[in-house]
Design an enzyme around this catalytic site. Structure first.
Site, PDB file in Angstrom:
ATOM      1  N   ASP A 122      -2.968  -6.629  -3.628  1.00 33.57           N
ATOM      2  CA  ASP A 122      -4.119  -5.802  -3.301  1.00 33.57           C
ATOM      3  C   ASP A 122      -4.822  -5.143  -4.491  1.00 33.57           C
ATOM      4  OD1 ASP A 122      -2.426  -6.389  -1.201  1.00 33.57           O
ATOM      5  OD2 ASP A 122      -2.630  -4.470  -0.200  1.00 33.57           O
ATOM      6  N   GLU A 158      10.448  -2.214  -1.348  1.00 34.82           N
ATOM      7  CA  GLU A 158       9.325  -3.152  -1.331  1.00 34.82           C
ATOM      8  C   GLU A 158       9.048  -3.712  -2.736  1.00 34.82           C
ATOM      9  OE1 GLU A 158       5.843  -1.150   0.050  1.00 34.82           O
ATOM     10  OE2 GLU A 158       4.640  -2.980   0.249  1.00 34.82           O
TER      11      GLU A 158
HETATM   12  C1  GLC Z   1       0.958  -5.238   1.102  1.00 36.70           C
HETATM   13  C2  GLC Z   1       1.136  -6.308   0.044  1.00 36.70           C
HETATM   14  C3  GLC Z   1       1.033  -7.674   0.677  1.00 36.70           C
HETATM   15  C4  GLC Z   1       2.026  -7.777   1.812  1.00 36.70           C
HETATM   16  C5  GLC Z   1       1.887  -6.625   2.813  1.00 36.70           C
HETATM   17  C6  GLC Z   1       3.005  -6.580   3.827  1.00 36.70           C
HETATM   18  O1  GLC Z   1      -0.305  -5.250   1.630  1.00 36.70           O
HETATM   19  O2  GLC Z   1       0.206  -6.148  -0.977  1.00 36.70           O
HETATM   20  O3  GLC Z   1       1.253  -8.679  -0.255  1.00 36.70           O
HETATM   21  O4  GLC Z   1       1.869  -8.983   2.483  1.00 36.70           O
HETATM   22  O5  GLC Z   1       1.909  -5.408   2.119  1.00 36.70           O
HETATM   23  O6  GLC Z   1       4.245  -6.554   3.213  1.00 36.70           O
END
Ligand code: GLC
Length: 422
Positions: free
Chosen positions: A163, A391
């Site tokens: 993002d 994460e």
């Molecule tokens: C965030 C990350 C993306 C991922 C999502 C769910 O938006 O940037 O890559 O898929 O979270 O984990």
């Protein structure tokens, strides 16, 4: 060697919502596209049937034109913004977003099939998914590269899966901050705001959603009118790898014409990605399709052509990976510490991500760089366990950041078990 395997399985079970797995309990309460690819492979290491089901459930959100949305909203939740009412899409049987994510799904199907211990059942499930995958790759070609350049466009930073990558700073700056939708961020209620994208970035993300909704999610209009339009090196590398995997599936389950169609897409993609090589940086760069210029901001995404099996610069890419790995305690930093844009705790601007590390370990192993792959696999497992399956991780000291008990971190721990020593 099996340390953390039980804990990883328990996380997937805890995040299972009945046929799909949420990335993290409150932060991401729906099904995400590329997370599900990794998560399906993770499930399949101990429950193959559940692995297949993950993908089948995701495809319930596929649109008639082939798009696989980045989020499928199977059940309502108050914990996430923007929810289905902001997207306002009508393409599928279940509510979905209207943009996509890096196309790792064909690779997930091929990987689960290749290591299956339940042959006839696996063949049947893969055969059922194959037409969905074919439709999705046709969508990429038609909707995102109608001129046949060999590179597909991403129209929203969320589509790249990374993002707030510093690569998107300049292209995103062209997107106005005005929104018609009031912004009610929920993410910063769940995790520290310093580990998430900034406010103005969020306004621009929602501006794009408002724009696309206003265009009725028409793929042609979106490509023509989006102020954000990049050829993301990560997405293009993942798609190229997925084309090879789809081809293997087509030879088994498809027609000769379908296989020929896929074969024909591969050389233009290889050549176009080849042109994104930066000798000065020792990696590949993304391309700004609006400015018609390379984006001279190196990120870990530029190493992902290794996942696509591209050989020409493999040795130099491995050297870049080694240099970046030496610069931190816990590789791979999403942005190198030598960059003025490096922020070690802010999301895609510095932290190390299990998903990226898995793709790199897998890719370098296939390129014959076994030592690099094994070292990365081993340090990634230690990082995930030491940082409690978070994460993403601070590459300086391994602190776990963002969401806890994260599904793709659990899945990656399971996937890395196949690397000796990991
Ligand atoms: C965030 C990350 C993306 C991922 C999502 C769910 O938006 O940037 O890559 O898929 O979270 O984990």
């Amino acid at each position: 060697m099996s340390e953390g395997v039980e804990a990883a399985r328990a996380i997937l079970r805890a995040n299972d919502r009945g046929g799909y797995t949420v990335p993290a309990a409150r932060l991401y309460p729906f099904q995400w596209n590329w997370d599900s690819g990794l998560v399906a492979m993770g499930w399949a290491t101990f429950d193959e049937a559940r692995g297949w089901q993950e993908l089948e459930t995701l495809f319930r959100g596929q649109w008639a034109d082939g798009l696989v949305p980045h989020i499928v909203f199977h059940a309502p939740s108050e914990d996430y913004f923007p929810g289905p009412e902001v997207w306002g899409t009508r393409g599928a049987l279940v509510p979905t977003s209207g943009i996509t994510q890096p196309p790792i799904l064909a690779s997930a199907v091929q990987a689960i099939l290749a290591s299956s211990e339940k042959r006839p059942a696996a063949e049947a499930r893969a055969a059922g998914l194959y037409p969905r995958l074919l439709a999705s790759h046709r969508w990429w070609a038609r909707a995102r590269d109608p001129a046949g350049t060999g590179l597909v466009a991403s129209l929203h930073p969320w589509e790249t899966g990374m993002d707030n990558s510093p690569s998107w700073d300049a292209p995103l700056a062209r997107v106005p901050t005005e929104t018609t939708t009031p912004i009610l961020r929920r993410d910063t209620g769940h995790v520290n705001a310093a580990e998430r994208p900034r406010g103005t970035e969020y306004q621009r993300y929602i501006h794009l959603v408002d724009l696309f909704r206003g265009l009725g999610w028409d793929a042609r209009l979106m490509l023509a009118q989006s102020p954000f339009r990049v050829a993301d090196i990560g997405t293009n590398a993942i798609l190229l790898r997925a084309e090879h995997d789809l081809l293997a599936l087509a030879r088994r389950f498809g027609s000769p014409a379908e296989a020929a169609e896929i074969v024909a897409r591969i050389p233009p993609a290889e050549q176009a990605i080849g042109r994104l090589w930066s000798e000065a940086d020792g990696l590949y760069l993304s391309y700004d399709l609006t400015a018609d210029a390379p984006i001279a901001v190196p990120t870990a995404s530029g190493l992902l052509p290794a996942f696509a099996g591209l050989r020409p610069h493999a040795a130099r890419l491995a050297a870049t990976l080694a240099a970046w790995s030496e610069a931190v305690a816990w590789p791979v930093p999403s942005t190198p510490p030598s960059s003025p844009l490096f922020e070690p705790q802010r999301y895609w601007r510095g932290p190390a991500w299990p998903s990226v590390n898995w793709m790199l370990a897998d890719g370098f192993a296939r390129l014959g760089k076994e030592g690099a792959a094994r070292a990365l696999a081993a340090s990634t497992v230690r990082m995930i366990l030491g940082g409690d399956f978070h994460e993403y991780f601070d590459p300086r000291d391994g602190t776990g950041l963002g969401g806890a008990d994260f599904s793709w971190s659990a899945a990656v721990r399971l996937l890395l078990a196949k690397f000796p020593r990991a």
